[in-house]
Scaffold this motif. Structure first.
Motif, PDB file in Angstrom:
ATOM      1  N   ASP A  12      24.250 -17.989  -2.775  1.00  0.00           N
ATOM      2  CA  ASP A  12      24.590 -18.159  -1.371  1.00  0.00           C
ATOM      3  C   ASP A  12      25.137 -19.555  -1.116  1.00  0.00           C
ATOM      4  O   ASP A  12      24.761 -20.520  -1.779  1.00  0.00           O
ATOM      5  CB  ASP A  12      23.349 -17.945  -0.496  1.00  0.00           C
ATOM      6  CG  ASP A  12      22.767 -16.552  -0.653  1.00  0.00           C
ATOM      7  OD1 ASP A  12      23.549 -15.631  -0.935  1.00  0.00           O
ATOM      8  OD2 ASP A  12      21.543 -16.413  -0.509  1.00  0.00           O
ATOM      9  N   CYS A  13      25.972 -19.653  -0.108  1.00  0.00           N
ATOM     10  CA  CYS A  13      26.531 -20.934   0.312  1.00  0.00           C
ATOM     11  C   CYS A  13      25.397 -21.848   0.791  1.00  0.00           C
ATOM     12  O   CYS A  13      24.560 -21.436   1.597  1.00  0.00           O
ATOM     13  CB  CYS A  13      27.536 -20.702   1.429  1.00  0.00           C
ATOM     14  SG  CYS A  13      28.140 -22.218   2.196  1.00  0.00           S
ATOM     15  N   GLY A  14      25.375 -23.087   0.289  1.00  0.00           N
ATOM     16  CA  GLY A  14      24.350 -24.035   0.699  1.00  0.00           C
ATOM     17  C   GLY A  14      24.500 -24.474   2.142  1.00  0.00           C
ATOM     18  O   GLY A  14      23.583 -25.061   2.726  1.00  0.00           O
ATOM     19  N   ASP A  15      25.653 -24.204   2.730  1.00  0.00           N
ATOM     20  CA  ASP A  15      25.940 -24.648   4.088  1.00  0.00           C
ATOM     21  C   ASP A  15      25.570 -23.595   5.130  1.00  0.00           C
ATOM     22  O   ASP A  15      24.907 -23.876   6.109  1.00  0.00           O
ATOM     23  CB  ASP A  15      27.435 -24.978   4.180  1.00  0.00           C
ATOM     24  CG  ASP A  15      27.724 -26.032   5.220  1.00  0.00           C
ATOM     25  OD1 ASP A  15      27.078 -27.088   5.164  1.00  0.00           O
ATOM     26  OD2 ASP A  15      28.586 -25.773   6.089  1.00  0.00           O
ATOM     27  N   CYS A  16      25.992 -22.333   4.876  1.00  0.00           N
ATOM     28  CA  CYS A  16      25.818 -21.301   5.905  1.00  0.00           C
ATOM     29  C   CYS A  16      25.047 -20.088   5.413  1.00  0.00           C
ATOM     30  O   CYS A  16      24.755 -19.180   6.197  1.00  0.00           O
ATOM     31  CB  CYS A  16      27.174 -20.867   6.461  1.00  0.00           C
ATOM     32  SG  CYS A  16      28.144 -19.848   5.340  1.00  0.00           S
ATOM     33  N   GLY A  17      24.734 -20.032   4.094  1.00  0.00           N
ATOM     34  CA  GLY A  17      23.927 -18.926   3.587  1.00  0.00           C
ATOM     35  C   GLY A  17      24.690 -17.656   3.285  1.00  0.00           C
ATOM     36  O   GLY A  17      24.113 -16.676   2.818  1.00  0.00           O
ATOM     37  N   LEU A  29      32.980 -20.714  -4.225  1.00  0.00           N
ATOM     38  CA  LEU A  29      33.223 -21.127  -2.851  1.00  0.00           C
ATOM     39  C   LEU A  29      32.575 -20.132  -1.898  1.00  0.00           C
ATOM     40  O   LEU A  29      32.365 -18.960  -2.249  1.00  0.00           O
ATOM     41  CB  LEU A  29      34.725 -21.206  -2.559  1.00  0.00           C
ATOM     42  CG  LEU A  29      35.520 -22.272  -3.310  1.00  0.00           C
ATOM     43  CD1 LEU A  29      37.001 -22.180  -2.943  1.00  0.00           C
ATOM     44  CD2 LEU A  29      34.985 -23.669  -3.002  1.00  0.00           C
ATOM     45  N   CYS A  30      32.294 -20.607  -0.706  1.00  0.00           N
ATOM     46  CA  CYS A  30      31.735 -19.762   0.345  1.00  0.00           C
ATOM     47  C   CYS A  30      32.742 -18.664   0.697  1.00  0.00           C
ATOM     48  O   CYS A  30      33.920 -18.942   0.921  1.00  0.00           O
ATOM     49  CB  CYS A  30      31.440 -20.628   1.566  1.00  0.00           C
ATOM     50  SG  CYS A  30      30.886 -19.692   3.005  1.00  0.00           S
ATOM     51  N   SER A  31      32.263 -17.421   0.731  1.00  0.00           N
ATOM     52  CA  SER A  31      33.175 -16.314   1.032  1.00  0.00           C
ATOM     53  C   SER A  31      33.574 -16.289   2.503  1.00  0.00           C
ATOM     54  O   SER A  31      34.573 -15.677   2.867  1.00  0.00           O
ATOM     55  CB  SER A  31      32.532 -14.984   0.645  1.00  0.00           C
ATOM     56  OG  SER A  31      31.295 -14.819   1.329  1.00  0.00           O
ATOM     57  N   THR A  44      36.058 -24.021   2.966  1.00  0.00           N
ATOM     58  CA  THR A  44      35.942 -25.473   3.112  1.00  0.00           C
ATOM     59  C   THR A  44      34.485 -25.940   3.044  1.00  0.00           C
ATOM     60  O   THR A  44      34.233 -27.141   3.022  1.00  0.00           O
ATOM     61  CB  THR A  44      36.572 -25.963   4.438  1.00  0.00           C
ATOM     62  OG1 THR A  44      35.790 -25.467   5.533  1.00  0.00           O
ATOM     63  CG2 THR A  44      37.994 -25.496   4.575  1.00  0.00           C
ATOM     64  N   HIS A  45      33.540 -25.004   3.000  1.00  0.00           N
ATOM     65  CA  HIS A  45      32.148 -25.415   2.797  1.00  0.00           C
ATOM     66  C   HIS A  45      31.993 -25.985   1.384  1.00  0.00           C
ATOM     67  O   HIS A  45      32.774 -25.643   0.492  1.00  0.00           O
ATOM     68  CB  HIS A  45      31.209 -24.224   3.013  1.00  0.00           C
ATOM     69  CG  HIS A  45      31.101 -23.812   4.452  1.00  0.00           C
ATOM     70  ND1 HIS A  45      30.426 -22.689   4.872  1.00  0.00           N
ATOM     71  CD2 HIS A  45      31.605 -24.382   5.581  1.00  0.00           C
ATOM     72  CE1 HIS A  45      30.502 -22.590   6.196  1.00  0.00           C
ATOM     73  NE2 HIS A  45      31.207 -23.595   6.650  1.00  0.00           N
ATOM     74  N   PRO A  46      30.980 -26.840   1.154  1.00  0.00           N
ATOM     75  CA  PRO A  46      30.858 -27.487  -0.161  1.00  0.00           C
ATOM     76  C   PRO A  46      30.774 -26.469  -1.293  1.00  0.00           C
ATOM     77  O   PRO A  46      30.092 -25.445  -1.172  1.00  0.00           O
ATOM     78  CB  PRO A  46      29.547 -28.281  -0.039  1.00  0.00           C
ATOM     79  CG  PRO A  46      29.375 -28.507   1.424  1.00  0.00           C
ATOM     80  CD  PRO A  46      29.951 -27.307   2.107  1.00  0.00           C
TER      81      PRO A  46
HETATM   82 ZN   LIG Z   1      29.416 -21.193   3.864  1.00  0.00          ZN
END
Ligand SMILES: [Zn+2]
Ligand SMILES: [Zn+2]
Length: 287
Positions: free
Chosen positions: A209-214, A273-275, A279-281
């Motif tokens: 999962d994206c560390g920024d938004c999950g 990358l975040c799907s 631009t998320h980390p």
């Molecule tokens: Zn994200």
């Protein structure tokens, strides 16, 4: 010269009709050592980097006494254009993506330990009016190429190939009893854009999962120590145009290990990358 992957010796959907919805297209980048232009898609340097913009450094390192080390200049890893790779989810108004990373050790698993050690830049080519010259001491600027995580400059010969996911990504019923043939159609090795990564070393992480938004992560770029195995075993991934190369010769090694990188102790790694928002980390996983 285009590089071509042999057709699989089996039709996976004929053997397992349930696999049909899991077919994906990945782009084998087929990097080969060369002298890419600054605006071209390529691995390694040089990057189409705005003259006025500072080069990224990593300041995440300390010596045994806790004193700061560095900051270390990051290495140019990849540059891809929208014209060459329309499948990349470019944020609105951008047409160029650049990847840089720190060549020094960062704790695993990423991304938590990785901090700012990998950066992805999305740009609009038309806004770059002057190009920055690499400075002495930056990775890749010297004659020597002994660093494991600095790719040699490589031109790309993209080839779209159908692949199937790592078996752990399949539902249980479909996963059971897959034969050796599945290795020949799943998780294409080598440097590639999109598709699926093999997780033989760690098994598939329970959460990607994206560390920024999950939201779920998606494989953006895979980097690999080897493009194919070749040699004595039949290897579908050895490009047809290069099968005349003799194992052990410099030409064979340059084709099999074009970037010169040793990724994850001789394995491969995925930059995810975040799907939902690229631009998320980014996150990085080695195998
Ligand atoms: Zn994200
Ligand atoms: Zn670092």
């Amino acid at each position: 010269m285009a590089l071509t992957t042999a057709a699989p010796s089996v039709d996976p959907v004929r053997l397992r009709p349930g696999l049909a919805p899991y077919a994906r297209t990945t782009v084998r980048l087929h990097p080969r050592r060369g002298t890419p232009g600054v605006t071209d898609s390529h691995l390694g340097g040089p990057l189409y980097w705005p003259a006025g913009e500072p080069w990224p450094h990593c300041a995440d390192h300390r010596d045994v006494n806790g004193r700061p080390l560095g900051p270390y200049p990051m290495a140019a890893v990849a540059q891809l254009t929208a014209a060459d790779f329309p499948e990349i989810p470019f944020p609105a108004g951008t047409d160029l993506v650049q990847v840089l990373w720190c060549t020094d050790w960062h704790d695993q698993p990423h991304p938590e330990g990785w901090g700012q050690s990998c950066r992805v830049f999305w740009r609009r080519t038309a806004e770059i009016t002057a190009v920055r010259e690499p400075a002495a001491g930056e990775p890749g600027t010297g004659d020597a190429h002994d660093e494991d995580m600095v790719p040699r400059p490589c031109v790309l010969r993209p080839e779209r190939v159908v692949e199937y996911p790592w078996y752990e990504e399949l539902p249980g019923g479909l996963r059971e009893g897959l034969g050796e043939w599945y290795e020949e159609v799943s998780t294409v090795p080598g440097c590639k854009l999109g598709g699926a990564m093999g997780w033989a070393t760690t098994d598939l992480p329970t959460a990607l999962d994206c560390g920024d938004c999950g939201r779920p992560l998606a494989l953006f770029l895979q980097f690999d120590t080897y493009e194919f195995l070749g040699g004595h075993e039949p290897d579908r991934w050895w490009p047809l145009e290069e099968r005349h190369l003799l194992p052990g010769t410099p030409e064979f090694t340059a084709a099999r290990e074009p970037t010169g990188m040793t990724v994850g102790r001789g394995g491969h790694a995925g930059l995810f990358l975040c799907s939902a928002d690229p631009t998320h980390p980014p996150s990085f996983f080695t195998q």
